[in-house]
Design a protein around this motif. Structure first.
Motif, PDB file in Angstrom:
ATOM      1  N   ASP A  90     -15.672  -8.599   4.358  1.00 56.56           N
ATOM      2  CA  ASP A  90     -14.237  -8.598   4.669  1.00 56.56           C
ATOM      3  C   ASP A  90     -14.007  -8.233   6.137  1.00 56.56           C
ATOM      4  OD1 ASP A  90     -11.532  -8.855   4.140  1.00 56.56           O
ATOM      5  OD2 ASP A  90     -11.314  -6.810   3.405  1.00 56.56           O
ATOM      6  N   THR A  94      -8.696  -9.277   5.126  1.00 60.15           N
ATOM      7  CA  THR A  94      -7.790 -10.097   4.309  1.00 60.15           C
ATOM      8  C   THR A  94      -8.268 -10.244   2.867  1.00 60.15           C
ATOM      9  OG1 THR A  94      -8.937 -12.098   5.068  1.00 60.15           O
ATOM     10  CG2 THR A  94      -6.973 -11.429   6.282  1.00 60.15           C
ATOM     11  N   GLU A  95      -9.588 -10.216   2.669  1.00 64.65           N
ATOM     12  CA  GLU A  95     -10.117 -10.413   1.317  1.00 64.65           C
ATOM     13  C   GLU A  95      -9.738  -9.259   0.399  1.00 64.65           C
ATOM     14  OE1 GLU A  95     -11.511 -13.330   0.523  1.00 64.65           O
ATOM     15  OE2 GLU A  95     -11.185 -13.869   2.603  1.00 64.65           O
ATOM     16  N   LEU A  97      -7.119  -7.456   0.624  1.00 66.67           N
ATOM     17  CA  LEU A  97      -5.689  -7.601   0.340  1.00 66.67           C
ATOM     18  C   LEU A  97      -5.470  -8.621  -0.776  1.00 66.67           C
ATOM     19  CD1 LEU A  97      -2.864  -6.673   1.275  1.00 66.67           C
ATOM     20  CD2 LEU A  97      -2.849  -8.610   2.850  1.00 66.67           C
ATOM     21  N   LYS A  98      -6.196  -9.736  -0.707  1.00 63.81           N
ATOM     22  CA  LYS A  98      -6.102 -10.762  -1.748  1.00 63.81           C
ATOM     23  C   LYS A  98      -6.593 -10.220  -3.089  1.00 63.81           C
ATOM     24  CE  LYS A  98      -6.823 -14.705   1.366  1.00 63.81           C
ATOM     25  NZ  LYS A  98      -7.781 -15.768   1.760  1.00 63.81           N
ATOM     26  N   VAL A 134      -5.643  -1.216   3.798  1.00 64.13           N
ATOM     27  CA  VAL A 134      -5.067  -2.544   3.971  1.00 64.13           C
ATOM     28  C   VAL A 134      -3.588  -2.391   4.282  1.00 64.13           C
ATOM     29  CG1 VAL A 134      -6.691  -3.780   2.497  1.00 64.13           C
ATOM     30  CG2 VAL A 134      -4.677  -2.768   1.467  1.00 64.13           C
TER      31      VAL A 134
END
Length: 205
Positions: A90, A94-95, A97-98, A134
């Motif tokens: 990551d 962003t990963e 957060l997803k 995050v």
């Protein structure tokens, strides 16, 4: 007499066979865990945890076939599903957060020491959510994440071209109720038409 350690049942899904083998060995050697199943695909993991429920699942975010995001979204609505820890690189943040948006309970960067993965699994099994820092403002700002499950299904059906009468039949509701749900859906997305809602759907994907 010393109490017997209560082990945490765990399932593992990893697309890279070398990583799968290494992680399997790590969890098998740690007496705090009981490794119930290993899978190299999302479908294999899904089938395994539906047959034999476990407390925690560790999954590769890029697991073949469904992928980690879809797998997480599918499992979050299942009664008795494992709490999921996502294992992925990551670099941009962003990963994770997803993963949080999809319904995971924890996230561990693949570059972290393996002890970090073990500790995260313990915390997740205890009911905690464990994520690196995050910025959740982006998550809160995306209207897609504010939709109910019914509204998300309705939006997907719209994207498939279903008319109101088809939607009524699909969801077993009246056309008036369909119109009511669509009004709420459009309002949440900040759009004023079906076309705009469908465009928003595909853009969000």
């Amino acid at each position: 007499m010393e109490n017997r350690l209560e082990q945490i049942d765990l399932a593992l899904a990893e697309g890279n066979p070398l990583v799968l083998s290494a992680l399997s060995e790590v969890f098998e050697k740690d007496r705090r865990f009981s490794l119930v199943s290993t899978s190299s695909t999302a479908e294999g993991f899904l089938g395994a945890v539906m047959r034999v429920p476990v407390k925690v699942g560790v999954i590769d975010w890029h697991i073949p076939q469904l992928g980690g995001q879809k797998l997480t979204e599918v499992l979050r609505d299942q009664i008795g599903a494992p709490r999921l820890v996502i294992y992925a690189e990551d670099p941009a943040g962003t990963e994770s957060l997803k993963a949080m948006a999809a319904g995971a309970a924890g996230f561990v960067d693949r570059k972290s020491p393996v002890e970090k993965l073990l500790d995260t699994c313990l915390d997740v099994a205890a009911g905690k959510m464990v994520f690196p820092f995050v910025d959740v403002r982006g998550l809160q700002a995306d209207p897609i994440h504010q939709l109910t499950r019914r509204e998300k299904a309705l939006l997907e059906a719209l994207a498939n071209g279903l008319a109101n009468k088809d939607l009524a039949r699909e969801f077993d509701i009246s056309t008036n109720t369909v119109k009511y749900h669509l009004t709420n859906l459009f309002e949440k997305l900040g759009v004023s038409s079906r076309t705009q809602a469908v465009a928003y759907y595909f853009k969000s994907r």
